[in-house]
Design a protein around this motif. Structure first.
Motif, PDB file in Angstrom:
ATOM      1  N   GLN A  15      39.612  46.827  42.841  1.00 40.33           N
ATOM      2  CA  GLN A  15      39.184  47.939  42.230  1.00 40.33           C
ATOM      3  C   GLN A  15      38.543  48.421  43.664  1.00 40.33           C
ATOM      4  OE1 GLN A  15      36.646  47.607  38.849  1.00 40.33           O
ATOM      5  NE2 GLN A  15      37.971  48.851  37.433  1.00 40.33           N
ATOM      6  N   ARG A  16      37.360  49.259  43.795  1.00 40.62           N
ATOM      7  CA  ARG A  16      36.630  49.890  44.724  1.00 40.62           C
ATOM      8  C   ARG A  16      35.694  48.358  44.745  1.00 40.62           C
ATOM      9  NH1 ARG A  16      30.897  50.998  43.399  1.00 40.62           N
ATOM     10  NH2 ARG A  16      31.554  50.021  41.663  1.00 40.62           N
ATOM     11  N   GLU A  17      36.152  48.516  45.926  1.00 39.40           N
ATOM     12  CA  GLU A  17      35.849  46.765  47.173  1.00 39.40           C
ATOM     13  C   GLU A  17      36.112  45.824  46.761  1.00 39.40           C
ATOM     14  OE1 GLU A  17      31.793  47.720  48.757  1.00 39.40           O
ATOM     15  OE2 GLU A  17      31.460  49.917  48.488  1.00 39.40           O
ATOM     16  N   LEU A  18      36.651  45.238  45.657  1.00 36.16           N
ATOM     17  CA  LEU A  18      37.116  44.065  45.119  1.00 36.16           C
ATOM     18  C   LEU A  18      38.666  43.740  45.574  1.00 36.16           C
ATOM     19  CD1 LEU A  18      35.847  44.337  41.432  1.00 36.16           C
ATOM     20  CD2 LEU A  18      34.674  43.580  43.807  1.00 36.16           C
ATOM     21  N   VAL A  19      38.587  42.621  46.122  1.00 33.50           N
ATOM     22  CA  VAL A  19      39.920  42.143  46.432  1.00 33.50           C
ATOM     23  C   VAL A  19      40.190  40.663  46.085  1.00 33.50           C
ATOM     24  CG1 VAL A  19      40.452  43.591  48.762  1.00 33.50           C
ATOM     25  CG2 VAL A  19      38.997  40.957  48.668  1.00 33.50           C
ATOM     26  N   LEU A  20      41.184  40.394  45.365  1.00 35.93           N
ATOM     27  CA  LEU A  20      42.178  39.487  44.916  1.00 35.93           C
ATOM     28  C   LEU A  20      42.594  38.399  45.565  1.00 35.93           C
ATOM     29  CD1 LEU A  20      42.418  37.905  42.641  1.00 35.93           C
ATOM     30  CD2 LEU A  20      44.681  39.055  41.824  1.00 35.93           C
ATOM     31  N   ASP A  21      42.573  37.623  46.408  1.00 33.93           N
ATOM     32  CA  ASP A  21      43.660  36.640  47.053  1.00 33.93           C
ATOM     33  C   ASP A  21      45.387  36.809  46.438  1.00 33.93           C
ATOM     34  OD1 ASP A  21      41.753  36.545  48.864  1.00 33.93           O
ATOM     35  OD2 ASP A  21      41.417  34.457  49.372  1.00 33.93           O
ATOM     36  N   PHE A  22      45.741  36.206  47.560  1.00 38.31           N
ATOM     37  CA  PHE A  22      47.521  36.235  46.590  1.00 38.31           C
ATOM     38  C   PHE A  22      47.459  34.873  45.569  1.00 38.31           C
ATOM     39  CE2 PHE A  22      51.753  33.906  46.570  1.00 38.31           C
ATOM     40  CZ  PHE A  22      52.372  34.731  46.227  1.00 38.31           C
ATOM     41  N   GLU A  23      46.662  33.315  46.304  1.00 36.16           N
ATOM     42  CA  GLU A  23      46.714  32.587  46.294  1.00 36.16           C
ATOM     43  C   GLU A  23      45.627  32.576  44.261  1.00 36.16           C
ATOM     44  OE1 GLU A  23      44.394  29.186  48.658  1.00 36.16           O
ATOM     45  OE2 GLU A  23      46.700  28.620  48.661  1.00 36.16           O
ATOM     46  N   GLN A  24      45.102  34.066  44.115  1.00 38.75           N
ATOM     47  CA  GLN A  24      44.231  33.304  42.667  1.00 38.75           C
ATOM     48  C   GLN A  24      45.107  34.271  41.219  1.00 38.75           C
ATOM     49  OE1 GLN A  24      41.235  35.408  44.461  1.00 38.75           O
ATOM     50  NE2 GLN A  24      39.822  34.076  44.448  1.00 38.75           N
ATOM     51  N   LEU A  25      46.042  34.291  41.892  1.00 39.23           N
ATOM     52  CA  LEU A  25      47.763  34.992  41.124  1.00 39.23           C
ATOM     53  C   LEU A  25      47.870  34.096  39.988  1.00 39.23           C
ATOM     54  CD1 LEU A  25      49.354  37.214  42.936  1.00 39.23           C
ATOM     55  CD2 LEU A  25      47.635  38.473  40.937  1.00 39.23           C
ATOM     56  N   MET A  42      50.399  43.227  40.882  1.00 33.98           N
ATOM     57  CA  MET A  42      49.232  44.443  40.201  1.00 33.98           C
ATOM     58  C   MET A  42      48.929  44.997  39.988  1.00 33.98           C
ATOM     59  SD  MET A  42      46.706  42.237  40.172  1.00 33.98           S
ATOM     60  CE  MET A  42      45.371  42.844  39.597  1.00 33.98           C
ATOM     61  N   LYS A  43      50.334  46.046  39.996  1.00 31.55           N
ATOM     62  CA  LYS A  43      50.940  47.417  38.994  1.00 31.55           C
ATOM     63  C   LYS A  43      51.543  46.815  38.184  1.00 31.55           C
ATOM     64  CE  LYS A  43      51.920  50.452  42.849  1.00 31.55           C
ATOM     65  NZ  LYS A  43      53.151  51.382  43.775  1.00 31.55           N
ATOM     66  N   ILE A  44      52.543  45.422  37.776  1.00 28.41           N
ATOM     67  CA  ILE A  44      52.695  45.479  36.355  1.00 28.41           C
ATOM     68  C   ILE A  44      51.782  44.738  36.038  1.00 28.41           C
ATOM     69  CG2 ILE A  44      54.362  43.398  35.828  1.00 28.41           C
ATOM     70  CD1 ILE A  44      56.316  44.109  38.223  1.00 28.41           C
ATOM     71  N   ALA A  45      50.837  43.523  36.759  1.00 29.41           N
ATOM     72  CA  ALA A  45      50.014  43.551  35.246  1.00 29.41           C
ATOM     73  C   ALA A  45      49.078  44.247  35.063  1.00 29.41           C
ATOM     74  CB  ALA A  45      49.257  42.671  36.085  1.00 29.41           C
ATOM     75  N   GLN A  46      48.774  45.057  35.626  1.00 27.62           N
ATOM     76  CA  GLN A  46      47.639  46.655  35.164  1.00 27.62           C
ATOM     77  C   GLN A  46      48.573  47.059  33.723  1.00 27.62           C
ATOM     78  OE1 GLN A  46      46.903  48.215  38.699  1.00 27.62           O
ATOM     79  NE2 GLN A  46      44.691  47.429  39.107  1.00 27.62           N
ATOM     80  N   THR A  47      50.012  47.176  34.205  1.00 23.20           N
ATOM     81  CA  THR A  47      50.549  48.087  32.955  1.00 23.20           C
ATOM     82  C   THR A  47      51.245  47.166  32.285  1.00 23.20           C
ATOM     83  OG1 THR A  47      51.905  49.699  34.788  1.00 23.20           O
ATOM     84  CG2 THR A  47      53.062  49.482  32.972  1.00 23.20           C
ATOM     85  N   TYR A  48      51.539  46.284  31.954  1.00 22.76           N
ATOM     86  CA  TYR A  48      52.210  45.121  30.904  1.00 22.76           C
ATOM     87  C   TYR A  48      50.910  44.359  30.694  1.00 22.76           C
ATOM     88  CZ  TYR A  48      56.283  47.870  32.393  1.00 22.76           C
ATOM     89  OH  TYR A  48      57.385  48.964  32.167  1.00 22.76           O
ATOM     90  N   GLY A  49      50.585  43.728  31.124  1.00 22.21           N
ATOM     91  CA  GLY A  49      48.896  43.038  31.120  1.00 22.21           C
ATOM     92  C   GLY A  49      48.966  42.851  29.592  1.00 22.21           C
ATOM     93  N   GLY A  50      49.369  41.105  28.877  1.00 22.12           N
ATOM     94  CA  GLY A  50      48.782  41.157  27.496  1.00 22.12           C
ATOM     95  C   GLY A  50      50.322  41.132  26.948  1.00 22.12           C
ATOM     96  N   PRO A  90      49.749  38.104  32.587  1.00 23.54           N
ATOM     97  CA  PRO A  90      48.427  38.074  31.726  1.00 23.54           C
ATOM     98  C   PRO A  90      48.111  39.160  31.837  1.00 23.54           C
ATOM     99  CG  PRO A  90      49.021  36.762  33.537  1.00 23.54           C
ATOM    100  CD  PRO A  90      50.451  37.120  33.751  1.00 23.54           C
ATOM    101  N   GLN A  91      46.723  39.402  31.513  1.00 21.41           N
ATOM    102  CA  GLN A  91      46.046  40.658  31.515  1.00 21.41           C
ATOM    103  C   GLN A  91      44.727  40.919  33.059  1.00 21.41           C
ATOM    104  OE1 GLN A  91      43.713  40.917  28.049  1.00 21.41           O
ATOM    105  NE2 GLN A  91      45.037  41.804  26.799  1.00 21.41           N
ATOM    106  N   SER A  92      45.277  42.436  33.544  1.00 19.31           N
ATOM    107  CA  SER A  92      44.203  42.586  34.927  1.00 19.31           C
ATOM    108  C   SER A  92      43.319  42.439  34.487  1.00 19.31           C
ATOM    109  CB  SER A  92      44.830  43.281  35.658  1.00 19.31           C
ATOM    110  OG  SER A  92      44.744  44.259  34.649  1.00 19.31           O
ATOM    111  N   ILE A  96      40.289  40.687  37.372  1.00 24.31           N
ATOM    112  CA  ILE A  96      38.921  42.119  38.338  1.00 24.31           C
ATOM    113  C   ILE A  96      37.437  41.202  38.153  1.00 24.31           C
ATOM    114  CG2 ILE A  96      38.337  44.389  37.802  1.00 24.31           C
ATOM    115  CD1 ILE A  96      41.290  45.457  37.192  1.00 24.31           C
ATOM    116  N   LEU A  97      37.574  41.350  37.281  1.00 18.80           N
ATOM    117  CA  LEU A  97      36.015  40.512  36.326  1.00 18.80           C
ATOM    118  C   LEU A  97      35.756  39.359  36.820  1.00 18.80           C
ATOM    119  CD1 LEU A  97      36.194  40.561  32.515  1.00 18.80           C
ATOM    120  CD2 LEU A  97      35.071  42.113  34.096  1.00 18.80           C
TER     121      LEU A  97
END
Length: 163
Positions: A15-25, A42-50, A90-92, A96-97
């Motif tokens: 999201q705006r100014e938030l990044v996630l390292d590959f290792e954190q997935l 991340m597209k898959i997590a945002q669409t199919y999360g949960g 997993p839920q995206s 993000i949080l």
């Protein structure tokens, strides 16, 4: 962090100014990211999360997964994971949080005020205080654990030395 397939530095913009390292997935998303890239994971997590996701053995261009990440990427998933049991995605929002929390703590350590952080991240000042307090408690708990481990190790060495 470096992507295992392309060996380039990878950050996923959440999201705006938030990044996630590959290792954190989480595990399954790391596997997907290694096949088709972190952004597509991340597209898959945002669409199919949960929910569970079934990847067919034979991918078709009109499959929802192919439309989401592109036919070539969907085929790569199909080759590696097709026909296996359903994958739990997993839920995206959890990712993000966590990324937002790290960004807030980083900005705070760089000198931003609570008010500035609240405005930047569109949160209540009270919530920024809560995040900061929780991080401080976690740091203190980690320091106590490290101290206890060190003390226990030193006591064990003294016991062996006395014998």
């Amino acid at each position: 962090m470096f992507c295992p397939t392309c060996f380039q530095k990878v950050n996923v913009e959440l999201q705006r100014e938030l990044v996630l390292d590959f290792e954190q997935l989480p595990g399954v998303l790391q596997e997907i990211a290694s096949l088709i890239g972190p952004e597509n994971a991340m597209k898959i997590a945002q669409t199919y999360g949960g929910v569970r996701l079934y990847v067919p053995k034979r991918m078709k261009p009109d499959h929802p997964l192919a439309e989401l990440v592109g036919f070539e990427n969907a085929c790569a998933l199909s080759t590696a994971l097709g026909g296996l049991a359903h994958l739990y995605i997993p839920q995206s929002h959890v990712l993000i949080l966590e990324a937002r929390k790290r960004a807030i703590l980083n900005d705070r350590s760089q000198g931003m005020s609570i008010r500035e952080l609240a405005l930047k991240y569109r949160l209540a000042e009270r919530h920024i205080h809560t995040i900061q307090k929780a991080a401080l408690k976690a740091d203190l708990a980690a320091a106590r654990l490290a101290q206890e481990t060190l003390t226990t190790t030193n006591l064990s060495k003294e016991d062996r030395h006395d014998r």
